[in-house]
Design an enzyme around this catalytic site. Structure first.
Site, PDB file in Angstrom:
ATOM      1  N   LYS A  41       0.847  -1.203   0.000  1.00 21.86           N
ATOM      2  CA  LYS A  41       0.000   0.000   0.000  1.00 21.86           C
ATOM      3  C   LYS A  41       0.880   1.250   0.000  1.00 21.86           C
ATOM      4  CE  LYS A  41      -0.520  -0.088   5.011  1.00 21.86           C
ATOM      5  NZ  LYS A  41      -1.320   0.388   6.110  1.00 21.86           N
ATOM      6  N   ARG A 139      -9.795   0.660  15.167  1.00 20.85           N
ATOM      7  CA  ARG A 139      -9.779   1.389  13.897  1.00 20.85           C
ATOM      8  C   ARG A 139     -10.949   0.881  13.064  1.00 20.85           C
ATOM      9  NH1 ARG A 139      -4.055   1.558  10.627  1.00 20.85           N
ATOM     10  NH2 ARG A 139      -4.604  -0.569  10.132  1.00 20.85           N
ATOM     11  N   HIS A 168      -5.511  -6.698  13.187  1.00 22.41           N
ATOM     12  CA  HIS A 168      -4.251  -5.946  13.129  1.00 22.41           C
ATOM     13  C   HIS A 168      -3.830  -5.562  14.546  1.00 22.41           C
ATOM     14  CE1 HIS A 168      -1.128  -3.698  11.174  1.00 22.41           C
ATOM     15  NE2 HIS A 168      -1.562  -2.524  11.567  1.00 22.41           N
ATOM     16  N   ARG A 224       1.361 -10.840   6.983  1.00 20.24           N
ATOM     17  CA  ARG A 224       1.151  -9.582   6.228  1.00 20.24           C
ATOM     18  C   ARG A 224       2.277  -8.585   6.486  1.00 20.24           C
ATOM     19  NH1 ARG A 224      -3.690  -9.123   8.891  1.00 20.24           N
ATOM     20  NH2 ARG A 224      -2.884  -7.227   9.807  1.00 20.24           N
ATOM     21  N   TYR A 268      15.832  30.828   5.248  1.00 22.47           N
ATOM     22  CA  TYR A 268      14.755  31.639   5.820  1.00 22.47           C
ATOM     23  C   TYR A 268      14.948  31.855   7.326  1.00 22.47           C
ATOM     24  CZ  TYR A 268      11.910  30.828   1.602  1.00 22.47           C
ATOM     25  OH  TYR A 268      11.431  30.788   0.336  1.00 22.47           O
ATOM     26  N   CYS A 315      13.972  24.511   2.739  1.00 27.05           N
ATOM     27  CA  CYS A 315      13.014  25.284   1.944  1.00 27.05           C
ATOM     28  C   CYS A 315      12.123  24.312   1.162  1.00 27.05           C
ATOM     29  CB  CYS A 315      13.744  26.191   0.967  1.00 27.05           C
ATOM     30  SG  CYS A 315      15.042  27.188   1.726  1.00 27.05           S
ATOM     31  N   ASP A 317      12.104  23.688  -2.016  1.00 24.23           N
ATOM     32  CA  ASP A 317      12.794  22.967  -3.087  1.00 24.23           C
ATOM     33  C   ASP A 317      14.294  22.819  -2.868  1.00 24.23           C
ATOM     34  OD1 ASP A 317      10.305  23.324  -4.616  1.00 24.23           O
ATOM     35  OD2 ASP A 317      10.969  25.415  -4.648  1.00 24.23           O
TER      36      ASP A 317
HETATM   37  C1  LIG Z   1      -3.755  -3.862   8.049  1.00 22.11           C
HETATM   38  C2  LIG Z   1      -2.273  -3.857   7.916  1.00 22.11           C
HETATM   39  N1  LIG Z   1      -1.623  -5.020   7.798  1.00 22.11           N
HETATM   40  C3  LIG Z   1      -0.281  -5.088   7.677  1.00 22.11           C
HETATM   41  C4  LIG Z   1       0.485  -3.937   7.692  1.00 22.11           C
HETATM   42  C5  LIG Z   1       1.980  -4.049   7.590  1.00 22.11           C
HETATM   43  O1  LIG Z   1       2.568  -3.676   8.793  1.00 22.11           O
HETATM   44  P1  LIG Z   1       4.165  -3.565   8.950  1.00 22.11           P
HETATM   45  O2  LIG Z   1       4.585  -2.533   7.966  1.00 22.11           O
HETATM   46  O3  LIG Z   1       4.344  -3.149  10.347  1.00 22.11           O
HETATM   47  O4  LIG Z   1       4.712  -4.894   8.623  1.00 22.11           O
HETATM   48  C6  LIG Z   1      -0.142  -2.695   7.841  1.00 22.11           C
HETATM   49  C7  LIG Z   1       0.665  -1.472   7.887  1.00 22.11           C
HETATM   50  O5  LIG Z   1       0.333  -0.436   8.313  1.00 22.11           O
HETATM   51  C8  LIG Z   1      -1.559  -2.657   7.959  1.00 22.11           C
HETATM   52  O6  LIG Z   1      -2.211  -1.493   8.097  1.00 22.11           O
END
Ligand SMILES: Cc1ncc(COP(=O)(O)O)c(C=O)c1O
Length: 385
Positions: A41, A139, A168, A224, A268, A315, A317
């Site tokens: 993601k 969440r 999670h 995961r 700046y 800054c 850029d």
């Molecule tokens: C639902 C879910 N699963 C797995 C992961 C992967 O977690 P990590 O990057 O800590 O391995 C994330 C990361 O935010 C997540 O939101």
């Protein structure tokens, strides 16, 4: 390897050999029957989603996790054929495209489940979904305590197949402490309840990187991982349990070198005034690239394999560094912002410390103006990502 950008030299290179190594570390920690859902993601944590997903598919990742429908579509359009789970929820109006692109939704609440069933029936298709359970993250997901009220909904499904059950961890960086154990137990209770009601989803998953490394009892039938694939440790202690290789190098070149007298103000707001005659290098990178402004007067870069401090405010850029103590610097020299230059390294964790954040945010804030190029440190093609 060759420089990727013909224009501005501020680029990220992504080493697919290191990515592959890290994937292998995941494999070595899980049982032979356990599958991997590689979390790609947020543009693969800033590493370039398609290039990363292709390399991981090649390395044997069975499936992928994205946050949004759009991210899933990008992977499908790029030729990724493996199952893709949309982790961060779907909207009712997206269900058509979800079915068309063969994306697997994570279902978090009952109304979406009902609508999805209706849509799948209308199209005459069968669709897999994963049920997301909230075991304490607070969440998204159905609350673990409410699983009984879902059993009747599950019983009515004809076009949808419960392929997966997942949750999670709240303490994503570590597996220490009782809260993680409580979440694990709550998850096990939901699983038992489903099984005793006759549902036995094949893909059960809970482990993020920290749990892949240090909590085998949370591996179930799929894991995961995200962060560890990109070569960062969930917490410093884990470096003694697994050896990961950094995947991303963020680098640029000196745009201008300027000798200035003692008492000169840099950038700046006059937050830095030279205390001696100084050699100041200006770099073509700024907060619009995701180079955090909190690094101002705090962070460092690598140049000629030495560290040089950032001076004055970053800054939009441009950024200035003091190279007075680094001998031989010339205009056009390579500067590493994140990653290694020879033996010297700036890890994402170190930069995160300067920016008062976490490595996840360091990676994902690198902006779209910075081209990503994928290459293989053990030879092979370079591609723009
Ligand atoms: C639902 C879910 N699963 C797995 C992961 C992967 O977690 P990590 O990057 O800590 O391995 C994330 C990361 O935010 C997540 O939101």
């Amino acid at each position: 390897m060759t420089l990727l950008a013909k224009g501005r030299p501020t680029v990220c290179t992504v080493d697919l050999a290191a990515l592959r190594w890290n994937f292998q570390q995941v494999r070595e920690r899980i049982g032979p029957g356990v599958k991997v859902l590689a979390v790609v993601k947020a543009n693969a944590y800033g590493h370039g989603a398609l290039g990363v997903a292709k390399a991981l598919a090649d390395a044997g990742s069975e499936s992928f996790g994205v946050a949004t429908l759009e991210e899933g579509i990008e992977l499908r359009a790029g030729g990724i054929e493996a199952p893709i789970l949309v982790l961060a929820g779907v909207y009712l109006e997206q269900l058509g495209e979800l079915v068309e692109c063969r994306l697997t939704p994570a279902i978090c609440e009952a109304e979406t489940l009902k609508q999805l069933e209706r849509e799948a029936r209308r199209r005459g298709v069968t669709l897999n979904f994963h049920l997301k359970v909230d075991t304490g993250m607070g969440r998204i997901g159905l609350r673990a305590e409410e699983v009984d009220s879902w059993l009747s909904e599950l019983g009515r499904l004809q076009a949808l197949r419960l392929e997966g059950l997942f949750s999670h961890f709240s303490r994503a960086e570590s597996v220490e402490g009782s809260y993680t154990q409580e979440q694990l137990q709550a998850f096990q209770r939901v699983l038992q309840r489903l099984r005793s009601a006759g549902y036995d989803p094949p893909l059960i998953h809970l482990a993020n990187s920290a749990a892949v490394i240090a909590l085998p009892s949370a591996h179930f039938t799929m894991v995961r991982p995200g962060l560890m694939l990109y070569g960062a440790y969930p917490s410093p202690e884990m470096a003694s349990q697994v050896t990961l290789r950094p995947v991303l190098t963020w680098k640029t070149r000196v745009l201008q070198l300027k000798k200035v007298p003692k008492g000169s103000s840099i950038s700046y707001g006059q937050t830095f005034v030279t205390q001696r005659e100084s050699l100041i290098a200006t770099l073509p990178v700024g907060y619009a690239d995701g180079y955090h402004r909190l690094l101002s007067n705090r962070g460092e870069v690598l140049i000629r394999r030495r560290r040089a401090p950032i001076v004055g405010r970053i800054c939009m850029d441009l950024t200035m560094v003091d190279v007075t103590d680094v001998s031989g610097v010339t205009q056009g020299d390579e500067v590493v912002l994140l990653g290694a230059q020879g033996e010297a390294t700036i890890a994402a964790d170190e930069m995160a410390g300067w920016a008062e954040t976490i490595s996840y945010e360091i990676f994902t804030s690198i902006g779209p103006r910075v081209p990503r190029g994928h290459y293989h440190s053990e030879g092979g093609e370079t591609t723009r990502g």
